[in-house]
Motif scaffolding. Sequence first.
Motif, PDB file in Angstrom:
ATOM      1  N   LEU A 285     145.381  35.268  42.777  1.00 27.10           N
ATOM      2  CA  LEU A 285     146.157  35.172  44.010  1.00 27.10           C
ATOM      3  C   LEU A 285     145.357  35.405  45.291  1.00 27.10           C
ATOM      4  O   LEU A 285     145.533  34.661  46.255  1.00 27.10           O
ATOM      5  CB  LEU A 285     147.356  36.123  43.949  1.00 27.10           C
ATOM      6  CG  LEU A 285     148.389  35.827  42.856  1.00 27.10           C
ATOM      7  CD1 LEU A 285     149.659  36.633  43.104  1.00 27.10           C
ATOM      8  CD2 LEU A 285     148.712  34.343  42.780  1.00 27.10           C
ATOM      9  N   PRO A 286     144.479  36.421  45.362  1.00 25.23           N
ATOM     10  CA  PRO A 286     143.728  36.600  46.612  1.00 25.23           C
ATOM     11  C   PRO A 286     142.884  35.380  46.978  1.00 25.23           C
ATOM     12  O   PRO A 286     142.845  34.963  48.145  1.00 25.23           O
ATOM     13  CB  PRO A 286     142.850  37.828  46.313  1.00 25.23           C
ATOM     14  CG  PRO A 286     143.607  38.577  45.272  1.00 25.23           C
ATOM     15  CD  PRO A 286     144.203  37.518  44.407  1.00 25.23           C
ATOM     16  N   GLU A 287     142.217  34.783  45.982  1.00 24.97           N
ATOM     17  CA  GLU A 287     141.401  33.600  46.253  1.00 24.97           C
ATOM     18  C   GLU A 287     142.277  32.399  46.604  1.00 24.97           C
ATOM     19  O   GLU A 287     141.920  31.568  47.442  1.00 24.97           O
ATOM     20  CB  GLU A 287     140.529  33.266  45.035  1.00 24.97           C
ATOM     21  CG  GLU A 287     139.500  34.331  44.706  1.00 24.97           C
ATOM     22  CD  GLU A 287     138.565  34.609  45.875  1.00 24.97           C
ATOM     23  OE1 GLU A 287     138.133  33.628  46.531  1.00 24.97           O
ATOM     24  OE2 GLU A 287     138.292  35.792  46.147  1.00 24.97           O
ATOM     25  N   LEU A 288     143.447  32.318  45.957  1.00 32.06           N
ATOM     26  CA  LEU A 288     144.374  31.236  46.261  1.00 32.06           C
ATOM     27  C   LEU A 288     144.864  31.346  47.695  1.00 32.06           C
ATOM     28  O   LEU A 288     144.928  30.340  48.426  1.00 32.06           O
ATOM     29  CB  LEU A 288     145.552  31.286  45.287  1.00 32.06           C
ATOM     30  CG  LEU A 288     146.668  30.259  45.512  1.00 32.06           C
ATOM     31  CD1 LEU A 288     146.138  28.841  45.365  1.00 32.06           C
ATOM     32  CD2 LEU A 288     147.812  30.503  44.535  1.00 32.06           C
ATOM     33  N   ASP A 289     145.203  32.563  48.119  1.00 35.89           N
ATOM     34  CA  ASP A 289     145.675  32.768  49.487  1.00 35.89           C
ATOM     35  C   ASP A 289     144.600  32.402  50.505  1.00 35.89           C
ATOM     36  O   ASP A 289     144.889  31.805  51.551  1.00 35.89           O
ATOM     37  CB  ASP A 289     146.110  34.218  49.678  1.00 35.89           C
ATOM     38  CG  ASP A 289     147.382  34.556  48.910  1.00 35.89           C
ATOM     39  OD1 ASP A 289     148.019  33.613  48.385  1.00 35.89           O
ATOM     40  OD2 ASP A 289     147.727  35.748  48.823  1.00 35.89           O
TER      41      ASP A 289
ATOM     42  N   MET B 266     152.869  29.119  58.242  1.00 36.03           N
ATOM     43  CA  MET B 266     153.389  29.990  57.195  1.00 36.03           C
ATOM     44  C   MET B 266     152.301  30.812  56.516  1.00 36.03           C
ATOM     45  O   MET B 266     152.595  31.719  55.745  1.00 36.03           O
ATOM     46  CB  MET B 266     154.112  29.154  56.133  1.00 36.03           C
ATOM     47  CG  MET B 266     155.383  28.474  56.640  1.00 36.03           C
ATOM     48  SD  MET B 266     156.159  27.455  55.360  1.00 36.03           S
ATOM     49  CE  MET B 266     156.654  28.725  54.197  1.00 36.03           C
ATOM     50  N   THR B 267     151.035  30.508  56.798  1.00 32.44           N
ATOM     51  CA  THR B 267     149.961  31.216  56.099  1.00 32.44           C
ATOM     52  C   THR B 267     149.934  32.698  56.450  1.00 32.44           C
ATOM     53  O   THR B 267     149.637  33.532  55.598  1.00 32.44           O
ATOM     54  CB  THR B 267     148.599  30.582  56.416  1.00 32.44           C
ATOM     55  OG1 THR B 267     148.392  30.575  57.843  1.00 32.44           O
ATOM     56  CG2 THR B 267     148.528  29.159  55.893  1.00 32.44           C
TER      57      THR B 267
ATOM     58  N   THR C 164     152.889  38.905  52.694  1.00 31.87           N
ATOM     59  CA  THR C 164     153.964  39.095  51.721  1.00 31.87           C
ATOM     60  C   THR C 164     153.440  39.672  50.416  1.00 31.87           C
ATOM     61  O   THR C 164     152.347  39.301  49.968  1.00 31.87           O
ATOM     62  CB  THR C 164     154.671  37.747  51.439  1.00 31.87           C
ATOM     63  OG1 THR C 164     155.212  37.246  52.661  1.00 31.87           O
ATOM     64  CG2 THR C 164     155.791  37.913  50.434  1.00 31.87           C
ATOM     65  N   ALA C 165     154.197  40.566  49.799  1.00 29.94           N
ATOM     66  CA  ALA C 165     153.801  41.146  48.514  1.00 29.94           C
ATOM     67  C   ALA C 165     153.752  40.062  47.453  1.00 29.94           C
ATOM     68  O   ALA C 165     154.512  39.090  47.485  1.00 29.94           O
ATOM     69  CB  ALA C 165     154.779  42.239  48.113  1.00 29.94           C
TER      70      ALA C 165
ATOM     71  N   LEU D 102     157.052  30.729  48.789  1.00 31.70           N
ATOM     72  CA  LEU D 102     156.054  30.238  49.730  1.00 31.70           C
ATOM     73  C   LEU D 102     155.062  29.308  49.034  1.00 31.70           C
ATOM     74  O   LEU D 102     154.683  28.267  49.568  1.00 31.70           O
ATOM     75  CB  LEU D 102     155.318  31.418  50.372  1.00 31.70           C
ATOM     76  CG  LEU D 102     156.178  32.345  51.241  1.00 31.70           C
ATOM     77  CD1 LEU D 102     155.371  33.545  51.712  1.00 31.70           C
ATOM     78  CD2 LEU D 102     156.731  31.590  52.441  1.00 31.70           C
ATOM     79  N   TYR D 103     154.629  29.690  47.830  1.00 36.92           N
ATOM     80  CA  TYR D 103     153.715  28.832  47.081  1.00 36.92           C
ATOM     81  C   TYR D 103     154.366  27.483  46.795  1.00 36.92           C
ATOM     82  O   TYR D 103     153.707  26.435  46.853  1.00 36.92           O
ATOM     83  CB  TYR D 103     153.309  29.498  45.768  1.00 36.92           C
ATOM     84  CG  TYR D 103     152.359  30.657  45.922  1.00 36.92           C
ATOM     85  CD1 TYR D 103     151.269  30.595  46.775  1.00 36.92           C
ATOM     86  CD2 TYR D 103     152.537  31.837  45.190  1.00 36.92           C
ATOM     87  CE1 TYR D 103     150.386  31.650  46.917  1.00 36.92           C
ATOM     88  CE2 TYR D 103     151.657  32.904  45.314  1.00 36.92           C
ATOM     89  CZ  TYR D 103     150.586  32.804  46.181  1.00 36.92           C
ATOM     90  OH  TYR D 103     149.709  33.856  46.306  1.00 36.92           O
ATOM     91  N   GLU D 104     155.662  27.490  46.482  1.00 32.31           N
ATOM     92  CA  GLU D 104     156.357  26.242  46.191  1.00 32.31           C
ATOM     93  C   GLU D 104     156.369  25.329  47.405  1.00 32.31           C
ATOM     94  O   GLU D 104     156.329  24.100  47.274  1.00 32.31           O
ATOM     95  CB  GLU D 104     157.783  26.534  45.725  1.00 32.31           C
ATOM     96  CG  GLU D 104     157.849  27.179  44.343  1.00 32.31           C
ATOM     97  CD  GLU D 104     159.275  27.476  43.913  1.00 32.31           C
ATOM     98  OE1 GLU D 104     160.180  27.392  44.782  1.00 32.31           O
ATOM     99  OE2 GLU D 104     159.475  27.782  42.722  1.00 32.31           O
ATOM    100  N   SER D 105     156.393  25.911  48.603  1.00 32.26           N
ATOM    101  CA  SER D 105     156.380  25.108  49.818  1.00 32.26           C
ATOM    102  C   SER D 105     155.085  24.320  49.963  1.00 32.26           C
ATOM    103  O   SER D 105     155.062  23.262  50.599  1.00 32.26           O
ATOM    104  CB  SER D 105     156.573  26.008  51.045  1.00 32.26           C
ATOM    105  OG  SER D 105     157.826  26.650  51.011  1.00 32.26           O
ATOM    106  N   PHE D 106     154.012  24.833  49.366  1.00 34.10           N
ATOM    107  CA  PHE D 106     152.721  24.155  49.452  1.00 34.10           C
ATOM    108  C   PHE D 106     152.518  23.170  48.298  1.00 34.10           C
ATOM    109  O   PHE D 106     151.469  22.535  48.201  1.00 34.10           O
ATOM    110  CB  PHE D 106     151.587  25.185  49.451  1.00 34.10           C
ATOM    111  CG  PHE D 106     151.493  25.992  50.723  1.00 34.10           C
ATOM    112  CD1 PHE D 106     150.799  25.512  51.820  1.00 34.10           C
ATOM    113  CD2 PHE D 106     152.125  27.218  50.835  1.00 34.10           C
ATOM    114  CE1 PHE D 106     150.721  26.244  52.997  1.00 34.10           C
ATOM    115  CE2 PHE D 106     152.057  27.963  52.003  1.00 34.10           C
ATOM    116  CZ  PHE D 106     151.359  27.471  53.093  1.00 34.10           C
ATOM    117  N   GLY D 107     153.503  23.036  47.412  1.00 32.71           N
ATOM    118  CA  GLY D 107     153.399  22.074  46.322  1.00 32.71           C
ATOM    119  C   GLY D 107     152.219  22.344  45.407  1.00 32.71           C
ATOM    120  O   GLY D 107     151.482  21.431  45.027  1.00 32.71           O
ATOM    121  N   LEU D 108     152.030  23.603  45.027  1.00 31.99           N
ATOM    122  CA  LEU D 108     150.850  23.997  44.257  1.00 31.99           C
ATOM    123  C   LEU D 108     151.004  23.738  42.764  1.00 31.99           C
ATOM    124  O   LEU D 108     152.082  23.886  42.198  1.00 31.99           O
ATOM    125  CB  LEU D 108     150.559  25.485  44.467  1.00 31.99           C
ATOM    126  CG  LEU D 108     150.227  25.922  45.893  1.00 31.99           C
ATOM    127  CD1 LEU D 108     150.017  27.427  45.936  1.00 31.99           C
ATOM    128  CD2 LEU D 108     148.991  25.206  46.419  1.00 31.99           C
TER     129      LEU D 108
END
Length: 219
Positions: A51-55, A162-163, A169-170, A177-183
């Motif tokens: 997650l940290p690298e993804l963010d 949104m970033t 966000t925890a 939020l991830y779904e909004s980026f279509g990941l």
Amino acid sequence: MDLVCAICQRKMQGTFNNGKPHYRCRYNAEYAKNAALDHPLTVYVREEAILPELDKWIAKTFAPGQLTATLQAMQQAQSAESPTTTAAAAARRTMAECDRRIVQYRAALVAGTDPKLATEWINQAQSEKASARQDLLTATAIQPEILTEDQIKHMVSGLGSMTDRLLATASEHKRPLYESFGLALTLDMQKRVVIVESQPAHACAYGKCPRGDLNPHAR
């Protein structure tokens, strides 16, 4: 956040290991012993390693300074494939994998595996194939419109706003939020890497992307 195993094409299960959230892919030990697959019996991946690298990647890709490059990449992706290509391709891969497993399960049965156990494996694979076939029919039936340059620009700009919210966000609340980026995340065990694809245009086409005012404070 879903993570798919590149070998078996299955969604990895969420679990806790040593008190921390992990993704787990477990393959039937009895079958692996008979079929000699190149799939480890159990694989664990720490969520905190992803997650940290993804963010960071999201923040960089959708940053205002990257807007032009991201816009161009999305336009090229749209011209190269239809909005249903990814979902349809995933369904076809699953169906092909199920066919491969069924052949191997039957070979294991001939080799002396417990008939009851082999039958369970075959039935499970057939059930997964039927589900994937339905996913394929759904994907090919939906034909979302191709987004215009202005729509993509507005969408990318909004996702960029949104970033900050994503980074603040925890982890347990980030999924929408991830779904909004279509990941789409895929684990390559051999290379020990996670491949990330982002198709927010597709997410918007299926109603997952916030439209209109994308100010995170308004949601």
